[in-house]
Design a protein around this motif. Structure first.
Motif, PDB file in Angstrom:
ATOM      1  N   SER A 112      31.127  16.187 -10.646  1.00  0.00           N
ATOM      2  CA  SER A 112      30.276  15.971  -9.476  1.00  0.00           C
ATOM      3  C   SER A 112      31.088  15.985  -8.196  1.00  0.00           C
ATOM      4  N   ARG A 113      30.667  16.831  -7.250  1.00  0.00           N
ATOM      5  CA  ARG A 113      31.251  16.756  -5.906  1.00  0.00           C
ATOM      6  C   ARG A 113      30.884  15.438  -5.247  1.00  0.00           C
ATOM      7  N   ASN A 114      29.626  15.067  -5.366  1.00  0.00           N
ATOM      8  CA  ASN A 114      29.115  13.890  -4.678  1.00  0.00           C
ATOM      9  C   ASN A 114      29.712  12.602  -5.228  1.00  0.00           C
ATOM     10  N   ARG A 115      29.862  12.533  -6.543  1.00  0.00           N
ATOM     11  CA  ARG A 115      30.232  11.278  -7.189  1.00  0.00           C
ATOM     12  C   ARG A 115      31.735  11.107  -7.430  1.00  0.00           C
ATOM     13  N   PHE A 116      32.439  12.221  -7.682  1.00  0.00           N
ATOM     14  CA  PHE A 116      33.819  12.025  -8.123  1.00  0.00           C
ATOM     15  C   PHE A 116      34.871  12.796  -7.342  1.00  0.00           C
ATOM     16  N   SER A 117      34.533  13.876  -6.689  1.00  0.00           N
ATOM     17  CA  SER A 117      35.575  14.717  -6.084  1.00  0.00           C
ATOM     18  C   SER A 117      36.404  13.948  -5.056  1.00  0.00           C
ATOM     19  N   HIS A 118      35.769  13.099  -4.252  1.00  0.00           N
ATOM     20  CA  HIS A 118      36.522  12.361  -3.237  1.00  0.00           C
ATOM     21  C   HIS A 118      37.393  11.269  -3.853  1.00  0.00           C
ATOM     22  N   ILE A 119      36.949  10.721  -4.969  1.00  0.00           N
ATOM     23  CA  ILE A 119      37.793   9.743  -5.664  1.00  0.00           C
ATOM     24  C   ILE A 119      39.057  10.431  -6.162  1.00  0.00           C
ATOM     25  N   LEU A 120      38.890  11.596  -6.785  1.00  0.00           N
ATOM     26  CA  LEU A 120      40.055  12.335  -7.273  1.00  0.00           C
ATOM     27  C   LEU A 120      40.945  12.775  -6.117  1.00  0.00           C
TER      28      LEU A 120
END
Length: 318
Positions: free
Chosen positions: A11-19
């Motif tokens: 998920s771009r929305n859910r996980f990309s920024h965390i990674l």
């Protein structure tokens, strides 16, 4: 200097920024993705193609290179059109991200004894499993961003779980203090109207899309806060079963009278009784939160307030 990120969703929305934030640490990261899909049903490959390749999803571990050799770049997510392996690889800082595919969580320990468990709904079991099999530092997304700092938000119960993209470099965390908010709203409504209104804060609904096969619940729970009147599960009889087995041959008026009587006189716990066949006793908050999410979503409706009336009425209600 190396850790594994275990079973994140695609998920771009859910996980990309965390990674993206994890990569900025400069440490080497192995992202271990489950296949053929993540835990909520986002696919990395076609299921038939997986079996045609003679893969055993229970035991086979694939490097990124092995995955590309078998499947190339032919599969894209049906809703977003994205290749999530490339998306996550592109978030690397100085090539510090590698992607592998596996379904055995213990395979993570062959890459590093330090693991960030990124799965949502099975996180407690996986953390215990890794710790009991030689893991060193084993934490979950629910243990990050749990305390108030000098800047930024926090969620003491869920940490980064349930967070959403809120800008190029910002995350919006899952709601906290939701129960306190619900009771404050209930109190204000009672003061204004004299009526006790049950209140719920909802996130993702717990439904599965029958076309895309995606389970919508990417939040840790459907409802992070609600008032006491919404606790518990429905306690219902199966009207069709009663009508087909106990009311046959009666006049319409008598059948209606007896059916209403059975509803009014039903016990407080119908679990396992024939009269309740097919009435799955899901949590009221899951049912109501899902209803709300289906009505509003998070698109241009603006996530409005949903007003539900008559939900606790039944056929015997006057």
């Amino acid at each position: 200097d190396h850790f594994v990120v275990l079973f994140p969703i695609l998920s771009r929305n859910r996980f990309s920024h965390i990674l993206k934030g994890l990569a900025m640490s400069g440490r080497q990261i192995t992202v271990m993705l489950s296949y053929p899909s993540d835990e909520v049903g986002n696919h990395l490959m076609d299921l038939d193609a997986m079996y045609k390749a003679n893969l055993n999803p229970h035991t086979d571990v694939l490097s990124r290179q092995e995955f590309r050799k078998l499947f190339g770049y032919t599969f894209k997510h049906p809703f977003t059109g994205l290749d999530y392996i490339d998306l996550y690889m592109d978030l690397a800082v100085d090539n510090n991200i590698e992607v592998v595919l596996a379904n055995d969580p213990l395979a993570a320990l062959s890459y590093s004894k330090d693991v960030l468990v990124a799965t949502i709904h099975d996180r407690k079991h996986l953390k215990n499993l890794l710790l009991n099999n030689g893991g060193n530092t084993i934490i979950g997304l629910d243990e990050l961003a749990t305390k108030q700092g000098k800047s930024g938000g926090y969620n003491p119960e869920f940490g980064l779980l349930g967070s959403n993209l809120a800008g190029n470099n910002r995350l919006k965390l899952f709601p906290r203090d939701a129960e306190q908010f619900c009771y404050a709203v209930q109190k204000k409504l009672f003061e204004k109207t004299g009526k006790t209104v049950e209140v719920l804060v909802y996130g993702d609904g717990a439904f599965k899309d029958p076309v895309g096969k995606i389970w919508e619940l990417a939040d840790p729970v459907v409802a992070p806060g609600f008032t006491a009147g919404l606790m518990g599960t429905p306690n219902e009889i199966k009207m069709k079963y009663i009508a087909d087995n106990e009311l046959v041959g009666l006049s319409q008026e008598e059948a209606q009278r007896q059916l209403k009587q059975k509803i009014s006189q039903k016990g407080t716990n119908l679990l396992g009784q024939n009269a309740s066949l097919g009435t799955t006793p899901r949590q009221l908050t899951d049912l109501l939160g899902t209803l709300c999410d289906l009505m509003s979503g998070s698109g241009d409706k603006g996530t409005p307030i949903i007003h539900i009336q008559g939900y606790f009425d039944n056929y015997a209600s006057e």
